[in-house]
Enzyme design. Structure first.
Site, PDB file in Angstrom:
ATOM      1  N   ASN A 157       0.875  -1.175   0.000  1.00 15.06           N
ATOM      2  CA  ASN A 157       0.000   0.000   0.000  1.00 15.06           C
ATOM      3  C   ASN A 157       0.905   1.216   0.000  1.00 15.06           C
ATOM      4  O   ASN A 157       1.750   1.354   0.884  1.00 15.06           O
ATOM      5  CB  ASN A 157      -0.880  -0.002   1.258  1.00 15.06           C
ATOM      6  CG  ASN A 157      -1.597   1.329   1.449  1.00 15.06           C
ATOM      7  OD1 ASN A 157      -1.988   1.971   0.481  1.00 15.06           O
ATOM      8  ND2 ASN A 157      -1.751   1.752   2.693  1.00 15.06           N
ATOM      9  N   GLU A 169     -21.167  11.710  -2.715  1.00 16.94           N
ATOM     10  CA  GLU A 169     -20.254  10.564  -2.623  1.00 16.94           C
ATOM     11  C   GLU A 169     -20.974   9.222  -2.569  1.00 16.94           C
ATOM     12  O   GLU A 169     -20.460   8.241  -3.079  1.00 16.94           O
ATOM     13  CB  GLU A 169     -19.229  10.726  -1.502  1.00 16.94           C
ATOM     14  CG  GLU A 169     -19.738  10.609  -0.106  1.00 16.94           C
ATOM     15  CD  GLU A 169     -18.625  10.761   0.937  1.00 16.94           C
ATOM     16  OE1 GLU A 169     -17.488  10.341   0.694  1.00 16.94           O
ATOM     17  OE2 GLU A 169     -18.919  11.303   2.015  1.00 16.94           O
ATOM     18  N   HIS A 216     -25.941  35.223  -6.535  1.00 16.04           N
ATOM     19  CA  HIS A 216     -24.775  35.646  -7.314  1.00 16.04           C
ATOM     20  C   HIS A 216     -24.382  34.614  -8.373  1.00 16.04           C
ATOM     21  O   HIS A 216     -23.286  34.656  -8.899  1.00 16.04           O
ATOM     22  CB  HIS A 216     -23.583  35.922  -6.386  1.00 16.04           C
ATOM     23  CG  HIS A 216     -23.869  37.004  -5.396  1.00 16.04           C
ATOM     24  ND1 HIS A 216     -23.977  38.330  -5.764  1.00 16.04           N
ATOM     25  CD2 HIS A 216     -24.118  36.963  -4.066  1.00 16.04           C
ATOM     26  CE1 HIS A 216     -24.272  39.054  -4.691  1.00 16.04           C
ATOM     27  NE2 HIS A 216     -24.363  38.248  -3.647  1.00 16.04           N
ATOM     28  N   LYS A 260     -11.741   4.712   1.993  1.00 16.33           N
ATOM     29  CA  LYS A 260     -11.979   5.305   3.306  1.00 16.33           C
ATOM     30  C   LYS A 260     -10.847   6.233   3.736  1.00 16.33           C
ATOM     31  O   LYS A 260     -11.073   7.342   4.179  1.00 16.33           O
ATOM     32  CB  LYS A 260     -12.180   4.200   4.339  1.00 16.33           C
ATOM     33  CG  LYS A 260     -12.435   4.699   5.757  1.00 16.33           C
ATOM     34  CD  LYS A 260     -13.789   5.332   5.873  1.00 16.33           C
ATOM     35  CE  LYS A 260     -14.081   5.879   7.258  1.00 16.33           C
ATOM     36  NZ  LYS A 260     -15.163   6.875   7.191  1.00 16.33           N
TER      37      LYS A 260
HETATM   38  O1  M6R Z   1      -9.721  10.237   7.782  1.00 18.17           O
HETATM   39  P1  M6R Z   1      -9.897  11.678   7.461  1.00 18.17           P
HETATM   40  O2  M6R Z   1     -10.873  12.377   8.336  1.00 18.17           O
HETATM   41  O3  M6R Z   1      -8.593  12.434   7.400  1.00 18.17           O
HETATM   42  O4  M6R Z   1     -10.483  11.693   5.983  1.00 18.17           O
HETATM   43  C1  M6R Z   1     -10.667  12.891   5.285  1.00 18.17           C
HETATM   44  C2  M6R Z   1     -11.525  12.676   4.069  1.00 18.17           C
HETATM   45  O5  M6R Z   1     -10.897  11.796   3.175  1.00 18.17           O
HETATM   46  C3  M6R Z   1     -12.910  12.126   4.421  1.00 18.17           C
HETATM   47  O6  M6R Z   1     -13.577  12.947   5.326  1.00 18.17           O
HETATM   48  C4  M6R Z   1     -13.765  11.980   3.148  1.00 18.17           C
HETATM   49  O7  M6R Z   1     -14.071  13.229   2.624  1.00 18.17           O
HETATM   50  C5  M6R Z   1     -15.022  11.166   3.454  1.00 18.17           C
HETATM   51  N1  M6R Z   1     -15.264  10.238   2.400  1.00 18.17           N
HETATM   52  C6  M6R Z   1     -16.225  12.002   3.598  1.00 18.17           C
HETATM   53  O8  M6R Z   1     -17.367  11.270   3.872  1.00 18.17           O
END
Ligand code: M6R
Length: 608
Positions: free
Chosen positions: A100, A487, A503, A603
């Protein structure tokens, strides 16, 4: 943004690896594969698709052997095809590897290896590592890996096995998360904790530029110089059941429903006698009094939490705040002064952009306070101090309970800073704490409206667009509502400050355009929002309003209402976001979308 897992012990490795891998599928799900050492040979199976689909096609668990590695992929280098799926191997087929991260100098290394006669089967950066280890292999997989890693630039979490040494599993990390699970007569490794919870709760967090050699009964961690490093074992409090769906159709829905409990856990230990006590803040009263400015860095939903935090901190603690996209922050040579505090917000604690922004701020001398959900994550460990949200594992790709828990922490920090700076009186703190204590039950009552929210969703799931409007502290909630919808349902959605509509975006409004408006009575701009609603209605738009319970007047002006209980203005975003989460969830489900694994997303974005 892939998931890796490895096992060594006396049990059959394949079912355990696939079970663990399923819990990492939120990290990537375009292809998956497994490699097992059986009869001194590496046996590999891999294909494109989700784990379950691949398993149905080629049975991923019938490989015999007690040592193996597995991978779920989110493509970065090379298209989504079987050849690019992991595990990858060297020319001899004796070394298998899962990875990864991104190897930045892979082109250069590949040219060198091709010139030496190595034959490549994929377009990935990962395969280079397998050949580089082969090039250095002399009967010692640990030594060969150490040599190979010295030549590699970039991010990696690696699992490596070699059929000539069937008693060793190698793990290595640089800038991509990796943990070791310490069991009895068995050890394992994974990108994230949920993958190993069925085997053990004892975890070692690897740091950058560390390599571990796992055997059945032991593990040893080394630096890239080969010197042994003593590591602490951390006991993880989550159990495997918490990482399951517990009867809910999707993790997203389960996690929306977990919010009252998650918030109680977040607050737990941070309030005493109607006062806010942040023992883990790691900043002295003197340091807090001197804070001149706060910079918040985060991405996605966590960035939206930062925007709400800006309102809280400026309004109640009177500290100027700037909220930055972490991905932009480090590329514009940010100015950081002596008395600035940087707050990094991240559910996973592994988001590469946020981690990089944090490191940049650290380089410039800033103190970093982070707000994370995952204990021991990279961002938590790089920070000066951490306030954990303790929301429990969040598996659904769409962030829900982590967001509301982040808002709670920001609220607590605000009150705490206001107290230390002498801006918020004891009585005010008492009242603010009382407001906070109402939140779990108030969220519960919003959740009880779920079936009505589902009914409203039926009118909209076939729409192509949606507009979300909010003002003041609820403007970030409009952004968050729009992000949730796009999303998980793939409907195009935009969030706007309601007054900005005239606007430009107002041109989009017609009878096909649903407009979701935050219009609670506790909002100081309530009357202005009503005027914005009229603007939408007079152009034929369909209005769904998030309203205050008992607001009968607004019902006459809009098409649909979703009432929420009233609390203070500052806490209203925590309640307003819940119906938007449910709305996005139901629309996505009605459209038949894969809610927990939306296309193209993962995620935690562990690549920049
Ligand atoms: O793990 P994190 O809070 O740093 O992740 C940040 C973003 O990748 C995360 O919030 C993303 O926008 C989600 N899919 C929103 O639902």
């Amino acid at each position: 943004m892939c998931g890796i897992v490895g096992y060594i012990g006396s049990k059959k490795a394949a079912p355990l690896l696939i079970e663990g891998l399923k819990r990492l599928e939120y990290r990537g799900y375009d292809s998956a594969g497994i490699a097992i050492i059986g009869n001194k040979q590496i046996l590999t199976k891999k294909d494109i698709g989700k784990i379950e689909e691949i398993h149905k096609k080629i049975n991923l668990i019938d490989l015999n052997g007690n040592l193996g590695i597995a991978h779920c992929r989110w493509a970065t280098h090379g298209s989504v095809c079987r050849e690019n799926a992991h595990p990858h191997s060297d020319c001899s087929g004796k070394i298998a590897i899962v990875h990864n991260g991104i190897i930045e100098n892979y082109n250069e290394l590949k040219d060198k290896l091709l010139a030496k006669g190595h034959k490549f089967r994929s377009e990935t950066d990962t395969e280079v590592i397998a050949h580089l280890i082969e090039e250095n292999y002399n009967g010692d997989i640990k030594g060969a890996t150490l040599k190979a890693l010295k030549e590699i630039d970039g991010a990696y979490a690696l699992g490596i096995i070699c059929s000539d040494e069937p008693d060793k599993l190698i793990a290595a990390r640089n800038e991509s998360p990796l943990i070791i699970g310490v069991g009895k007569g068995e050890n394992c490794m994974a990108s994230d904790v949920p993958a190993i919870l069925k085997l053990t709760n004892n975890v070692v967090f690897l740091d950058d530029k560390e390599l571990a050699v796992l055997t059945k009964d032991n593990f040893k961690v080394l630096g890239l110089d080969g010197k042994e490093i003593k590591k602490e074992i951390t006991k993880i409090e989550w159990n495997a059941e918490q990482a399951e769906k517990s009867g809910f159709k999707h993790f997203m829905l389960k996690e929306i429903y977990e919010q009252p409990k998650a918030i109680e856990e977040t607050i737990n230990g941070k309030i005493s006698n109607d006062d806010v006590v942040l023992k883990d803040i790691g900043l002295s009263n003197n340091e807090i009094s001197k804070i001149n400015r706060i910079l918040i860095v985060a991405c996605g939903t966590s960035w939206h939490a930062g925007l709400v935090g800006e309102f809280m901190l400026e309004e109640l603690a009177k500290i100027p705040v700037e909220v930055e996209y972490a991905s932009e922050f480090r590329y514009r040579d940010p100015i950081i002064n002596k008395n600035d505090l940087v707050i990094a917000i991240s559910q996973s604690g592994e988001t590469a952009d946020t981690l990089a922004a944090l490191k940049e701020a650290k380089k410039k001398g800033a103190k970093i306070l982070s707000i994370c959900n995952v204990v021991g994550s990279s961002i938590a460990r790089e920070s000066y101090s951490v306030l954990y949200t303790h929301a429990g594992p969040e598996i659904g790709v769409a962030s829900t309970k982590a967001f509301t828990s982040q808002l709670i922490i920001l609220y607590l920090i605000t009150i705490y800073f206001g107290k230390i700076k002498g801006i918020i009186s004891k009585d005010q703190i008492k009242n603010r704490v009382r407001d906070l204590r109402k939140i779990p039950l108030q969220i519960q009552s919003v959740l009880e409206e779920n079936k009505y929210i589902k009914l409203h969703s039926k009118y909209f799931y076939k729409k192509a667009n949606a507009l979300y409007l909010g003002r003041g502290i609820n403007y970030p909630i409009a952004l968050e509502g729009a992000l949730k919808l796009k999303e998980v349902s793939y409907i195009h959605a935009e969030g706007y400050p309601a007054a900005e509509m005239k606007h430009g975006p107002i041109a989009l409004i017609d009878k096909e355009m649903p407009v979701i408006v935050m219009a609670t009575k506790d909002d100081r701009t309530y009357k202005k929002v009503l005027a914005n609603i009229e603007e939408v209605k007079s152009r034929g738009g369909i209005v769904i309003a998030i309203t205050s319970e008992g607001d009968k007047e607004i019902r006459k002006r809009v098409d649909h209402t979703i009432p929420i209980p009233q609390n203070s203005y500052i806490l209203s975003p925590i309640l307003a976001v819940v119906p938007l989460q449910l709305f996005a969830y139901h629309i996505a489900d009605l459209r038949g979308c894969d809610v927990d694994k939306p296309r193209n997303l993962a995620k935690s974005c562990t690549v920049e």
